[in-house]
Scaffold this motif. Structure first.
Motif, mmCIF file in Angstrom:
data_model
loop_
_atom_site.group_PDB
_atom_site.id
_atom_site.type_symbol
_atom_site.label_atom_id
_atom_site.label_comp_id
_atom_site.label_asym_id
_atom_site.label_seq_id
_atom_site.Cartn_x
_atom_site.Cartn_y
_atom_site.Cartn_z
ATOM 1 N N LEU A 1 0.816 -1.208 0.000
ATOM 2 C CA LEU A 1 0.000 0.000 0.000
ATOM 3 C C LEU A 1 0.854 1.263 0.000
ATOM 4 O O LEU A 1 0.464 2.288 -0.556
ATOM 5 N N ALA A 2 2.033 1.195 0.623
ATOM 6 C CA ALA A 2 2.899 2.374 0.707
ATOM 7 C C ALA A 2 3.869 2.478 -0.460
ATOM 8 O O ALA A 2 4.660 3.421 -0.522
ATOM 9 N N GLY A 3 3.840 1.495 -1.350
ATOM 10 C CA GLY A 3 4.755 1.526 -2.473
ATOM 11 C C GLY A 3 6.171 1.129 -2.131
ATOM 12 O O GLY A 3 7.087 1.342 -2.934
ATOM 13 N N ASP A 4 6.384 0.550 -0.944
ATOM 14 C CA ASP A 4 7.728 0.120 -0.548
ATOM 15 C C ASP A 4 7.955 -1.315 -1.009
ATOM 16 O O ASP A 4 7.037 -1.996 -1.484
ATOM 17 N N PRO A 5 9.190 -1.828 -0.868
ATOM 18 C CA PRO A 5 9.482 -3.174 -1.379
ATOM 19 C C PRO A 5 9.110 -4.305 -0.434
ATOM 20 O O PRO A 5 9.467 -5.447 -0.683
ATOM 21 N N PHE A 6 8.402 -3.998 0.655
ATOM 22 C CA PHE A 6 8.191 -4.986 1.711
ATOM 23 C C PHE A 6 6.812 -5.626 1.635
ATOM 24 O O PHE A 6 5.884 -5.103 1.021
ATOM 25 N N ALA A 7 6.696 -6.762 2.329
ATOM 26 C CA ALA A 7 5.414 -7.403 2.567
ATOM 27 C C ALA A 7 5.357 -7.826 4.024
ATOM 28 O O ALA A 7 6.396 -8.107 4.651
ATOM 29 N N GLU B 1 9.695 -16.658 0.766
ATOM 30 C CA GLU B 1 10.647 -16.007 -0.145
ATOM 31 C C GLU B 1 11.580 -15.070 0.600
ATOM 32 O O GLU B 1 12.752 -14.942 0.275
ATOM 33 N N SER B 2 11.068 -14.394 1.659
ATOM 34 C CA SER B 2 11.898 -13.452 2.408
ATOM 35 C C SER B 2 11.293 -13.253 3.798
ATOM 36 O O SER B 2 10.061 -13.199 3.946
ATOM 37 N N GLU B 3 12.150 -13.157 4.801
ATOM 38 C CA GLU B 3 11.713 -12.862 6.166
ATOM 39 C C GLU B 3 12.869 -12.215 6.913
ATOM 40 O O GLU B 3 14.034 -12.557 6.694
ATOM 41 N N GLU B 4 12.560 -11.270 7.795
ATOM 42 C CA GLU B 4 13.591 -10.569 8.562
ATOM 43 C C GLU B 4 13.847 -11.320 9.863
ATOM 44 O O GLU B 4 12.951 -11.461 10.696
ATOM 45 N N LEU B 5 15.086 -11.796 10.036
ATOM 46 C CA LEU B 5 15.434 -12.594 11.212
ATOM 47 C C LEU B 5 16.505 -11.944 12.072
ATOM 48 O O LEU B 5 16.841 -12.480 13.135
ATOM 49 N N GLN C 1 12.576 -9.153 4.548
ATOM 50 C CA GLN C 1 13.875 -8.635 4.975
ATOM 51 C C GLN C 1 13.997 -7.139 4.692
ATOM 52 O O GLN C 1 13.602 -6.655 3.634
ATOM 53 N N TRP C 2 14.533 -6.417 5.695
ATOM 54 C CA TRP C 2 14.747 -4.975 5.521
ATOM 55 C C TRP C 2 16.043 -4.490 6.163
ATOM 56 O O TRP C 2 16.458 -3.357 5.949
ATOM 57 N N GLY C 3 16.706 -5.345 6.943
ATOM 58 C CA GLY C 3 17.911 -4.917 7.649
ATOM 59 C C GLY C 3 19.121 -4.846 6.737
ATOM 60 O O GLY C 3 19.563 -3.768 6.329
ATOM 61 N N SER C 4 19.669 -5.991 6.374
ATOM 62 C CA SER C 4 20.885 -6.027 5.551
ATOM 63 C C SER C 4 20.576 -6.040 4.062
ATOM 64 O O SER C 4 21.468 -5.846 3.240
ATOM 65 N N ALA C 5 19.320 -6.290 3.689
ATOM 66 C CA ALA C 5 18.918 -6.298 2.278
ATOM 67 C C ALA C 5 17.438 -5.957 2.200
ATOM 68 O O ALA C 5 16.702 -6.081 3.178
ATOM 69 N N ARG C 6 17.006 -5.539 0.983
ATOM 70 C CA ARG C 6 15.607 -5.159 0.783
ATOM 71 C C ARG C 6 15.113 -5.694 -0.553
ATOM 72 O O ARG C 6 14.915 -4.952 -1.513
ATOM 73 N N PRO C 7 14.916 -7.018 -0.636
ATOM 74 C CA PRO C 7 14.438 -7.579 -1.907
ATOM 75 C C PRO C 7 13.047 -7.039 -2.248
ATOM 76 O O PRO C 7 12.235 -6.763 -1.366
ATOM 77 N N GLY C 8 12.787 -6.899 -3.518
ATOM 78 C CA GLY C 8 11.526 -6.343 -3.959
ATOM 79 C C GLY C 8 10.467 -7.390 -4.212
ATOM 80 O O GLY C 8 10.706 -8.594 -4.125
ATOM 81 N N HIS C 9 9.270 -6.921 -4.553
ATOM 82 C CA HIS C 9 8.155 -7.804 -4.864
ATOM 83 C C HIS C 9 8.431 -8.587 -6.157
ATOM 84 O O HIS C 9 9.211 -8.122 -6.996
#
Length: 449
Positions: free
Chosen positions: A338-344, A370-374, A396-404
């Motif tokens: 919704l915010a247009g960011d690369p996260f889910a 596919e991705s999770e912040e641990l 994931q958003w800490g060391s990497a920010r994979p996109g949709h």
């Protein structure tokens, strides 16, 4: 929290950045005084803590109750509380505390069995068989009030549900409120408490006073008083390893420190540093191990897509219906946020049966994500099916920010008739709230590449 003043009242870089902006907006002739000089800071050389007093040796009169009572039901708002009962049979089994708030240590006949932690959803522990009439103690720490989110109004502390042993509820409790607001009446001696929670006392002498930072590295978990003043709590996991001690609470000559240590072994000494230690993060021994995931990239068959579309903004759960299908595997794919960011992210996911009732999630298992912040936070995918809307799956958003796109796959444990889906987003105007999505259901594992 990146405040303009640190815990000692000293300006931080943020203070000077704010000050610089404010100075550009003053009315003509207006001035702002310079910041006051910081308080003097001293070091306190290492000193021993040679006297102890067992916490279980300083209990008040108990409150007798058939069921467990929350702290608030006993008139207590903070601190610790001890629940004591006897185990009526020689059998052992799994001890389950239905609502532990927030950290508990379990003892049987005065021997430590282990610790439980609400943060990690650790609420069960194995109890070995033994003689009937064994004494069960559960010492619970109030970790602080929830200050945001859906659980703000559910804030009672202690044990707020039943305690079960091998599936049977335990009754006949003696409850000891332990707010620990005054340590002046404790009876100290040079005897040790054998690994049980204990107070430890030591003294040091000063020829001048000033602010200091007590170094708690080497200690495990507890609380500290200096000359009767409560400095706060410490925990080995950090990242804060020191406690600020205001110089106005110290005095020239003899000073007294009391430490309540909940761990098995207390350190033997303390010291005061000139600078705080705020960036040492140690492994959390109660944290669950990293999740095991299947290898490869899941590629669901378009024929397995049962619904999709756009989630609307807001914090309410969003429910979708579709013609009933039989499935064992669920794949939720987030195409955009919704915010247009690369996260889910997701707070909770449910499936509905043909009566539009939520399907029991017991036996559900995350098999791929596919991705999770641990690292930067606990954003593991299991948080989306754990029953706690305040814990979330977050990519994931800490060391990497994979996109949709982002996706996770759940094994329902058995084939189930499914006719609906419920998505509960994380709360507020936060990153990662899913916008476009697709939901896939399949009787067989999804294909991979």
């Amino acid at each position: 929290y990146d405040a303009p003043l640190d815990e000692a009242g000293r300006p931080t870089p943020k203070y000077y950045a704010l000050r610089k902006v404010i100075l550009t907006h003053l009315n003509a002739g207006a001035t702002v005084p310079d910041p006051p000089a910081p308080n003097p800071v001293i070091e306190i050389p290492p000193f021993p803590l040679e006297e102890s007093a067992g916490l279980f040796d300083a209990l008040p009169e108990p409150i007798v109750s058939e069921r467990t009572l929350s702290m608030e039901e006993t008139g207590q708002g903070s601190g610790y509380i001890l629940y004591r009962t006897t185990i009526p049979s020689p059998a052992g089994g799994e001890l389950v505390i239905e609502q532990l708030r927030d950290y508990g240590i379990v003892f049987v006949d005065g021997r430590r069995v282990g610790a439980l932690d609400r943060r990690h959803k650790r609420r069960n522990i194995a109890i070995l068989p033994g003689r009937p009439g064994r004494v069960l103690d559960i010492l619970v720490e109030n970790g602080g009030r929830i200050n945001y989110g859906r659980a703000m109004t559910d804030n009672r502390k202690g044990i707020t549900g039943e305690v079960l042993l091998d599936g049977e509820p335990l009754h006949g409790w003696r409850i000891f409120p332990l707010p620990v607001t005054d340590v002046s009446s404790l009876l100290f001696s040079t005897e040790t408490a054998g690994g049980l929670p204990s107070f430890h006392r030591g003294k040091f002498s000063l020829d001048r006073t000033g602010d200091a930072f007590l170094d708690m590295s080497g200690w495990e978990k507890g609380c500290v008083w200096v000359n009767g003043h409560n400095l706060g709590r410490y925990w080995y996991i950090g990242p804060q390893q020191t406690l600020y001690c205001p110089g106005v609470w110290l005095k020239e000559g003899s000073n007294e420190v009391v430490v309540l240590e909940l761990g098995e072994r207390a350190w033997s000494s303390l010291r005061g540093l000139k600078d705080p230690v705020l960036d040492v993060l140690r492994p959390d021994r109660l944290a669950p191990p990293p999740p095991v995931r299947e290898a490869g990239q899941v590629v669901p068959d378009p024929a397995d897509r049962v619904t999709g579309g756009i989630f609307t903004p807001g914090d309410s759960s969003q429910e979708l219906s579709f013609p009933a299908v039989t499935a064992r595997y669920l794949c939720l794919e987030s195409v955009s946020s919704l915010a247009g960011d690369p996260f889910a992210s997701a707070a909770e996911l449910y499936l509905l049966d043909t009566s539009r009732c939520r399907i029991d999630r017991k036996g559900w298992k995350i098999v791929w994500v596919e991705s999770e912040e641990l690292v930067a936070e606990d954003g593991r995918a299991e948080n989306a099916i754990d029953g706690d809307p305040e814990s979330i799956w977050h990519t994931q958003w800490g060391s990497a920010r994979p996109g949709h796109p982002h996706a996770l796959v759940v094994d329902l444990g058995k084939k189930t008739a499914v006719a609906g889906f419920v998505y509960l987003s994380r709360r507020g105007n936060a990153p990662g709230k899913i916008k476009e999505f697709s939901l896939y259901l399949s009787e067989k594992p999804f294909g991979k590449k």
